[in-house]
Design an enzyme around this catalytic site. Structure first.
Site, PDB file in Angstrom:
ATOM      1  N   ASN A 406       8.284   0.088   2.340  1.00  0.00           N
ATOM      2  CA  ASN A 406       7.272  -0.755   2.969  1.00  0.00           C
ATOM      3  C   ASN A 406       7.921  -1.904   3.733  1.00  0.00           C
ATOM      4  O   ASN A 406       8.032  -1.867   4.949  1.00  0.00           O
ATOM      5  CB  ASN A 406       6.281  -1.268   1.928  1.00  0.00           C
ATOM      6  CG  ASN A 406       4.990  -1.757   2.552  1.00  0.00           C
ATOM      7  OD1 ASN A 406       4.988  -2.334   3.628  1.00  0.00           O
ATOM      8  ND2 ASN A 406       3.877  -1.538   1.876  1.00  0.00           N
ATOM      9  N   ASP A 407       8.343  -2.931   3.015  1.00  0.00           N
ATOM     10  CA  ASP A 407       8.872  -4.126   3.674  1.00  0.00           C
ATOM     11  C   ASP A 407      10.106  -3.835   4.519  1.00  0.00           C
ATOM     12  O   ASP A 407      10.318  -4.473   5.560  1.00  0.00           O
ATOM     13  CB  ASP A 407       9.204  -5.199   2.637  1.00  0.00           C
ATOM     14  CG  ASP A 407       7.963  -5.721   1.934  1.00  0.00           C
ATOM     15  OD1 ASP A 407       6.889  -5.728   2.565  1.00  0.00           O
ATOM     16  OD2 ASP A 407       8.061  -6.111   0.760  1.00  0.00           O
ATOM     17  N   VAL A 408      10.929  -2.864   4.112  1.00  0.00           N
ATOM     18  CA  VAL A 408      12.180  -2.614   4.832  1.00  0.00           C
ATOM     19  C   VAL A 408      11.957  -1.879   6.145  1.00  0.00           C
ATOM     20  O   VAL A 408      12.899  -1.669   6.917  1.00  0.00           O
ATOM     21  CB  VAL A 408      13.169  -1.818   3.956  1.00  0.00           C
ATOM     22  CG1 VAL A 408      13.563  -2.615   2.729  1.00  0.00           C
ATOM     23  CG2 VAL A 408      12.614  -0.460   3.567  1.00  0.00           C
ATOM     24  N   ALA A 447       6.431  -8.349  -0.435  1.00  0.00           N
ATOM     25  CA  ALA A 447       6.204  -9.527   0.393  1.00  0.00           C
ATOM     26  C   ALA A 447       4.722  -9.877   0.478  1.00  0.00           C
ATOM     27  O   ALA A 447       4.367 -10.977   0.899  1.00  0.00           O
ATOM     28  CB  ALA A 447       6.764  -9.307   1.797  1.00  0.00           C
TER      29      ALA A 447
END
Length: 480
Positions: A406-408, A447
């Site tokens: 997700n965040d990466v 996040a």
């Protein structure tokens, strides 16, 4: 023929013990070097284990701490426990196990320092008046205090980290307000107690252990799951520093060398991971990833823009492509679907498709988490590509399959300077021709912010359990 007594006398000679410690140190260095590459990692692990065996045996013989048989029995018990853990612990739980190992390392150093302090303490309890007259600094006690302080912080901090990763409700919850202020006060108290210990007040050591144990809890508790890989690496470094301090305390060269190696390598890895997240170490320890109050909501980002797909449609999409990239994330670890991912890659490769794996340095819950999972599925190492290697080529990739990340892969890291992940290097999968994201839902990453990639024109969402989705996808590709 030499008797066991004669052998013991021979091994007790200082030059023989030093040679044994030197051999152990060389094995440690070769072990760390071997673990820098997947092809030599197993050999490196064995070399490191052999080095520790040599160090323990030499120490037992040199100091005559216990009979060889008793020492062998203790090592056999430890080896049995290690074997059971290695066999029974799943790869998804490996970060928790590594955190526990860090804690045990800190505990070992703490016990060494405690034993030394207990030995130095007089049997007769001195009066306060007598103690106040002895203010001559004993800097040997500084090493004891450092080993106890770092060891206690590592012990409790590692247990908290393991508990958060395991999702234990008691520790995996929002920390109370003011915890960072408490940490600052506790840190100041450890400095005062360390000074008192150096001045000869032995009781300060035991007080130092108590304060440091609480400090380990208050330091790690506020840190979120997204930063756990950095925390585990830092705690690993702490365990090495504690061991080195214990080595200085008892004048043990191999402990100094091994502790220094672990401490230095842990700090280097921590620095690398902080750069990969575009965050300073202080920001990791004292800051938190929190969504901006004026950031867009999930409804604003996703409403009317999400395009759901099915395994059959993805199989049709993969028919005739030339280049596919797979981006694994923690979702792959949770679903334990790395073997199905390998099956898909093999099927595509049999059709002449170039398949690569794009690995973000902080994907998962510990350094190298994705690499270990893929190695378990016998994925060829030359197919694993770093973020730096893949980012310039995503525009030439026909299909990117994002599995549980997700965040990466969130493009707001490059486009929104107010985002909590602003500036964090990401895998720029949004530049590919088509992106297929396999997730259970549109839930945010650690996040806590929506990912506009999921609503992009070139993105398709394959909702469902990662393992079942990959099984269905492999079946659909084979049928097509």
């Amino acid at each position: 023929m030499l008797s066991s007594f004669d052998i013991s006398i021979y091994l007790n000679r200082p030059e023989v013990a030093d040679a044994g410690y030197l051999l152990a140190a060389v094995l440690f260095i070769l072990g760390i070097k071997g673990m820098t590459h997947p092809r030599t990692a197993v050999r490196g692990n064995l070399l490191g284990a052999m080095g520790m065996l040599v160090a323990v045996l030499v120490t037992v013989v040199k100091l005559e701490l216990m009979p060889i048989g008793l020492a062998g029995g203790a090592m056999a018990v430890g080896a049995a426990i290690g074997y059971v853990l290695a066999v029974r612990v799943q790869m998804t739980e490996m970060p928790q196990l590594v955190a526990l190992f860090n804690g045990f390392g800190g505990a070992a150093s703490l016990l060494v320092a405690g034993a030394e302090i207990a030995q130095r303490t007089s049997v007769d309890v001195k009066s306060v008046a007598e103690e106040t007259q002895q203010l001559t600094p004993d800097f040997a006690l500084l090493a004891a205090g450092a080993a106890g302080l770092i060891g206690a912080v590592t012990l409790t901090g590692s247990f908290i980290a393991a508990g958060k990763l395991q999702g234990i409700p008691l520790v995996d919850r929002k920390p109370p307000a003011g915890l960072q202020v408490i940490s600052a006060l506790l840190a100041a108290a450890t400095v005062v107690l360390l000074v008192l210990l150096v001045l000869g007040y032995m009781w300060a050591f035991w007080a130092l252990l108590g304060v440091a144990a609480v400090l380990g809890i208050t330091l790690v508790q506020p840190i979120g799951g997204a930063d756990m890989p950095v925390v585990i690496s830092l705690l690993n470094s702490y365990s090495g520093l504690a061991a080195a301090a214990a080595g200085f305390l008892i004048d043990n060269n191999v402990l100094i060398i091994a502790g220094s190696l672990v401490g230095a390598s842990g700090l280097i890895l921590t620095n690398i991971m902080c750069k990969a997240m575009n965050r300073s170490l202080a920001n990791v320890v004292f800051g938190k990833l929190e969504p901006s109050a004026d950031g867009p909501s999930a409804d604003e980002v996703y409403e009317g823009k999400i395009k759901a797909t099915s395994p059959e449609e993805v199989a049709m999409l993969l028919d005739g492509v030339q280049r596919v990239a797979i981006v694994p994330g923690y979702g792959m670890a949770v679903a334990q679907c790395q073997h199905s991912v390998r099956e898909l890659a093999d099927e595509l490769a049999s059709r002449g498709v170039t398949v690569e794996y794009a690995i973000h340095p902080v994907a998962g819950r510990m350094p190298g988490h994705m690499n270990v999972l893929l190695a378990e599925a016998d994925v060829p190492y030359d197919q694993l590509k770093t973020m730096e290697e893949m980012n310039p080529h995503f525009s030439q990739v026909d299909v990117v399959i994002v599995l549980g990340a997700n965040d990466v892969v969130n493009p707001v890291a490059n486009t929104d300077p107010t985002s909590p992940i602003a500036g964090m290097p990401i895998l720029e999968v949004d530049k590919a021709r088509t992106v297929v994201v396999i997730k259970r839902s549109l839930s945010p990453g650690f996040a806590g912010i929506p990912n506009p990639l999921f609503a992009a024109d070139n993105c398709l969402m394959l909702f469902g359990d990662g393992k079942q989705a990959m099984v269905d996808l492999v079946a659909a590709v084979i049928e097509s």
